[in-house]
Design a protein around this motif. Sequence first.
Motif, PDB file in Angstrom:
ATOM      1  N   MET A   1       0.813  -1.328  -0.048  1.00 44.95           N
ATOM      2  CA  MET A   1       0.160  -0.094  -0.021  1.00 44.95           C
ATOM      3  C   MET A   1       1.018   1.194   0.031  1.00 44.95           C
ATOM      4  O   MET A   1       1.150   1.843  -1.071  1.00 44.95           O
ATOM      5  CB  MET A   1      -1.009   0.086   1.033  1.00 44.95           C
ATOM      6  CG  MET A   1      -2.169  -0.897   1.268  1.00 44.95           C
ATOM      7  SD  MET A   1      -3.275  -0.807   2.314  1.00 44.95           S
ATOM      8  CE  MET A   1      -4.346  -2.214   2.003  1.00 44.95           C
ATOM      9  N   THR A   2       1.488   1.520   1.246  1.00 45.81           N
ATOM     10  CA  THR A   2       2.232   2.876   1.358  1.00 45.81           C
ATOM     11  C   THR A   2       3.858   2.614   1.859  1.00 45.81           C
ATOM     12  O   THR A   2       4.477   3.413   2.087  1.00 45.81           O
ATOM     13  CB  THR A   2       1.748   4.011   2.333  1.00 45.81           C
ATOM     14  OG1 THR A   2       1.612   3.297   3.418  1.00 45.81           O
ATOM     15  CG2 THR A   2       0.224   4.387   1.804  1.00 45.81           C
ATOM     16  N   ASP A  36       2.867   2.094   8.377  1.00 39.90           N
ATOM     17  CA  ASP A  36       1.614   2.870   7.446  1.00 39.90           C
ATOM     18  C   ASP A  36       0.752   1.932   7.075  1.00 39.90           C
ATOM     19  O   ASP A  36      -0.489   2.485   6.705  1.00 39.90           O
ATOM     20  CB  ASP A  36       2.598   3.381   6.132  1.00 39.90           C
ATOM     21  CG  ASP A  36       3.307   4.583   6.478  1.00 39.90           C
ATOM     22  OD1 ASP A  36       2.894   5.214   7.564  1.00 39.90           O
ATOM     23  OD2 ASP A  36       4.108   5.191   5.653  1.00 39.90           O
ATOM     24  N   LEU A  37       0.782   0.807   6.722  1.00 37.57           N
ATOM     25  CA  LEU A  37      -0.151  -0.242   6.341  1.00 37.57           C
ATOM     26  C   LEU A  37      -1.249  -0.317   7.347  1.00 37.57           C
ATOM     27  O   LEU A  37      -2.272  -0.285   7.265  1.00 37.57           O
ATOM     28  CB  LEU A  37       0.414  -1.772   6.205  1.00 37.57           C
ATOM     29  CG  LEU A  37      -0.516  -2.952   5.711  1.00 37.57           C
ATOM     30  CD1 LEU A  37      -1.248  -2.616   4.220  1.00 37.57           C
ATOM     31  CD2 LEU A  37       0.056  -4.224   5.412  1.00 37.57           C
ATOM     32  N   LYS A  39      -2.004   2.137   9.552  1.00 37.25           N
ATOM     33  CA  LYS A  39      -2.572   3.197   9.558  1.00 37.25           C
ATOM     34  C   LYS A  39      -3.688   3.448   8.438  1.00 37.25           C
ATOM     35  O   LYS A  39      -4.735   4.076   8.705  1.00 37.25           O
ATOM     36  CB  LYS A  39      -1.489   4.466   9.617  1.00 37.25           C
ATOM     37  CG  LYS A  39      -0.847   4.483  11.107  1.00 37.25           C
ATOM     38  CD  LYS A  39       0.263   5.671  10.935  1.00 37.25           C
ATOM     39  CE  LYS A  39       1.025   5.833  12.080  1.00 37.25           C
ATOM     40  NZ  LYS A  39       2.251   6.631  11.987  1.00 37.25           N
ATOM     41  N   VAL A  40      -3.077   2.890   7.150  1.00 33.94           N
ATOM     42  CA  VAL A  40      -4.158   3.145   6.218  1.00 33.94           C
ATOM     43  C   VAL A  40      -5.372   2.200   6.501  1.00 33.94           C
ATOM     44  O   VAL A  40      -6.461   2.807   6.063  1.00 33.94           O
ATOM     45  CB  VAL A  40      -3.412   2.629   4.741  1.00 33.94           C
ATOM     46  CG1 VAL A  40      -4.348   2.262   3.782  1.00 33.94           C
ATOM     47  CG2 VAL A  40      -2.294   3.504   4.480  1.00 33.94           C
ATOM     48  N   ILE A  41      -5.307   0.910   7.081  1.00 34.69           N
ATOM     49  CA  ILE A  41      -6.277   0.328   7.199  1.00 34.69           C
ATOM     50  C   ILE A  41      -7.176   0.996   8.445  1.00 34.69           C
ATOM     51  O   ILE A  41      -8.464   0.988   8.309  1.00 34.69           O
ATOM     52  CB  ILE A  41      -5.779  -1.272   7.521  1.00 34.69           C
ATOM     53  CG1 ILE A  41      -5.125  -1.891   6.516  1.00 34.69           C
ATOM     54  CG2 ILE A  41      -7.070  -1.978   8.280  1.00 34.69           C
ATOM     55  CD1 ILE A  41      -4.885  -3.275   6.677  1.00 34.69           C
ATOM     56  N   VAL A  43      -7.559   4.039   9.000  1.00 34.48           N
ATOM     57  CA  VAL A  43      -8.104   5.268   8.469  1.00 34.48           C
ATOM     58  C   VAL A  43      -9.505   4.776   7.422  1.00 34.48           C
ATOM     59  O   VAL A  43     -10.661   5.350   7.547  1.00 34.48           O
ATOM     60  CB  VAL A  43      -7.293   5.988   7.500  1.00 34.48           C
ATOM     61  CG1 VAL A  43      -7.927   7.043   6.710  1.00 34.48           C
ATOM     62  CG2 VAL A  43      -6.290   6.901   8.404  1.00 34.48           C
ATOM     63  N   SER A  44      -9.200   3.607   6.729  1.00 36.45           N
ATOM     64  CA  SER A  44     -10.239   3.036   5.831  1.00 36.45           C
ATOM     65  C   SER A  44     -11.398   2.392   6.470  1.00 36.45           C
ATOM     66  O   SER A  44     -12.414   2.661   5.945  1.00 36.45           O
ATOM     67  CB  SER A  44      -9.520   1.962   4.963  1.00 36.45           C
ATOM     68  OG  SER A  44      -9.328   0.852   5.482  1.00 36.45           O
ATOM     69  N   LYS A  90      -7.027  -6.157   9.133  1.00 35.58           N
ATOM     70  CA  LYS A  90      -8.183  -6.029   8.996  1.00 35.58           C
ATOM     71  C   LYS A  90      -9.201  -6.911   9.667  1.00 35.58           C
ATOM     72  O   LYS A  90     -10.203  -6.595  10.193  1.00 35.58           O
ATOM     73  CB  LYS A  90      -8.595  -5.973   7.389  1.00 35.58           C
ATOM     74  CG  LYS A  90     -10.099  -5.976   7.262  1.00 35.58           C
ATOM     75  CD  LYS A  90     -10.311  -5.461   5.752  1.00 35.58           C
ATOM     76  CE  LYS A  90     -10.040  -3.942   5.307  1.00 35.58           C
ATOM     77  NZ  LYS A  90     -10.550  -3.534   4.044  1.00 35.58           N
ATOM     78  N   TYR A 213     -12.548   5.447  -1.524  1.00 33.83           N
ATOM     79  CA  TYR A 213     -11.471   5.945  -2.403  1.00 33.83           C
ATOM     80  C   TYR A 213     -10.887   7.159  -1.950  1.00 33.83           C
ATOM     81  O   TYR A 213      -9.478   7.416  -2.061  1.00 33.83           O
ATOM     82  CB  TYR A 213     -11.751   6.063  -4.006  1.00 33.83           C
ATOM     83  CG  TYR A 213     -12.155   4.794  -4.371  1.00 33.83           C
ATOM     84  CD1 TYR A 213     -11.367   3.919  -4.862  1.00 33.83           C
ATOM     85  CD2 TYR A 213     -13.706   4.681  -4.754  1.00 33.83           C
ATOM     86  CE1 TYR A 213     -11.753   2.461  -5.493  1.00 33.83           C
ATOM     87  CE2 TYR A 213     -14.123   3.222  -5.327  1.00 33.83           C
ATOM     88  CZ  TYR A 213     -13.055   2.304  -5.599  1.00 33.83           C
ATOM     89  OH  TYR A 213     -13.534   1.135  -6.104  1.00 33.83           O
ATOM     90  N   LYS A 215     -11.126   8.190   1.365  1.00 37.21           N
ATOM     91  CA  LYS A 215     -11.179   8.006   2.707  1.00 37.21           C
ATOM     92  C   LYS A 215     -11.808   8.973   3.750  1.00 37.21           C
ATOM     93  O   LYS A 215     -11.034   9.546   4.385  1.00 37.21           O
ATOM     94  CB  LYS A 215      -9.757   7.829   2.943  1.00 37.21           C
ATOM     95  CG  LYS A 215      -8.849   6.864   2.001  1.00 37.21           C
ATOM     96  CD  LYS A 215      -9.520   5.646   2.103  1.00 37.21           C
ATOM     97  CE  LYS A 215      -8.620   4.376   1.422  1.00 37.21           C
ATOM     98  NZ  LYS A 215      -8.970   2.869   1.396  1.00 37.21           N
TER      99      LYS A 215
END
Length: 253
Positions: A1-2, A36-37, A39-41, A43-44, A90, A213, A215
């Motif tokens: 992801m990031t 970062d992975l 944090k992205v999850i 946030v999503s 997740k 998309y 977020k």
Amino acid sequence: MTVSAQNKERVPELMEKYKLTGDINVRNEIVLIYMDLVKVIAVSMRNIYSGYAESDDIINEGVIALMSAIDGFDPDKNVKFETYAGIKIKGAVIDYMRRLDRVPRMLRKLSRQLDDNFARLNSELCRTPTDEELAKSMNMTTEQLSKLMANTAGMITLSFEELLYEDNLDENMSGRSETADARLYEKEKKQVIADAVAALPEKEKQVVTMYYYEKLKYSEIAKVMAITQSRVCQIHSKAMLTLKAKLESYINA
């Protein structure tokens, strides 16, 4: 992801070193690469846990899941670590939300009833049921249905996320995720979801696009669309019910 390409290149070496030595410092280095992975999850999925949990709690659960993924990862199964870790993170968030169990029992019951009735009507009618048809099946007025969909937006979205998680778990933990058939299945599944989103009514499509998309939070979507947050939740719930029905049909076909 990031995750940066440079850091990703170091992961196989670090993984091998950790497996050989069990050095916690090495594991922590891998955790930092993939923060970062997490944090992205987080946030999503924030609209699901908003009001029930703090983002820091969700990130903590994600980090614990990431450490578990590092311990349990088997490169011989031909699964990319980032894919494997993302599924585990997740899943941990979903399990954490289940454990919280802060939703009133009656609301939880009505949410399941709404989900079941939508799926039944969708199958019987071979199309998305109208609000009037759905309200009648629930023995409600359309106003009561709208309120219910607003109040259960998080639960309905979580139900869709659970379906995605469980299907990805079955596929990616099986050791077949890098086979040609598995890649084709994943590509087809993504196309099914993309086609289902494209076929949504315009407002539902807008909300889903901004939610998944871009977020955005429900409150931010409400400002962009110049409608109430409650209305955003209603629209999103209807969209999630439609997308879940499409995905279930594909998975069970």
